[in-house]
Design a protein around this motif. Structure first.
Motif: not given
Length: 132
Positions: A62-64, A67-71, A96-99, A104-108
């Motif tokens: 939902m957050y992604a 915010k229009g983010i693609e994780w 996560f599959e992507q690096t 971003v890691r800290q935000k998650i």
């Protein structure tokens, strides 16, 4: 007061096994064979982990979206731990599959601490029991 979830369990013939219903959903709860069960479904602590990781996944998606983010694709896993001293804790792991960048890691990780189920578990919850 608002009810935000509801579930019911009815005993099955087999020891420790129960038929759980939550809304339109039906499933079995049981204990592992090592505890005398038939291992037909998740045990109670498995449901605690399931609630936490489900809420984590949904909140992050939902957050992604907001915010229009693609994780990309990711998974969340949790273990409920207890030691002989009576301490209990949950270990939650995200993959996560992507690096991801360190930012971003800290935000998650920050978001994970704010999910509704995380907040409930961290502050504990009052349980009122009655016989009807």
């Amino acid at each position: 007061m608002a009810i935000i979830a509801n579930a019911e369990v009815k005993t099955c013939v087999e020891a420790w096994s129960g038929q759980v219903s939550s809304g339109r959903h039906q499933f079995i709860t049981d204990k592992p064979a090592s505890f005398g069960g038939q291992d037909k479904g998740p045990a109670p602590y498995d449901f605690i982990c399931t609630g936490l990781i489900s809420c984590t996944m949904i909140t992050l998606r939902m957050y992604a979206q907001h915010k229009g983010i693609e994780w990309g694709a990711f998974s969340v896993e949790a273990d409920f731990n207890a030691n002989k001293e009576g301490r209990e804790w949950i270990s939650r792991r995200l993959s996560f599959e992507q690096t991801l960048t360190e930012e971003v890691r800290q935000k998650i990780l920050d978001i994970c601490q704010k999910t509704p189920v995380t907040k409930t578990l961290l502050r504990s919850v009052e349980i009122e029991t009655s016989i009807v």
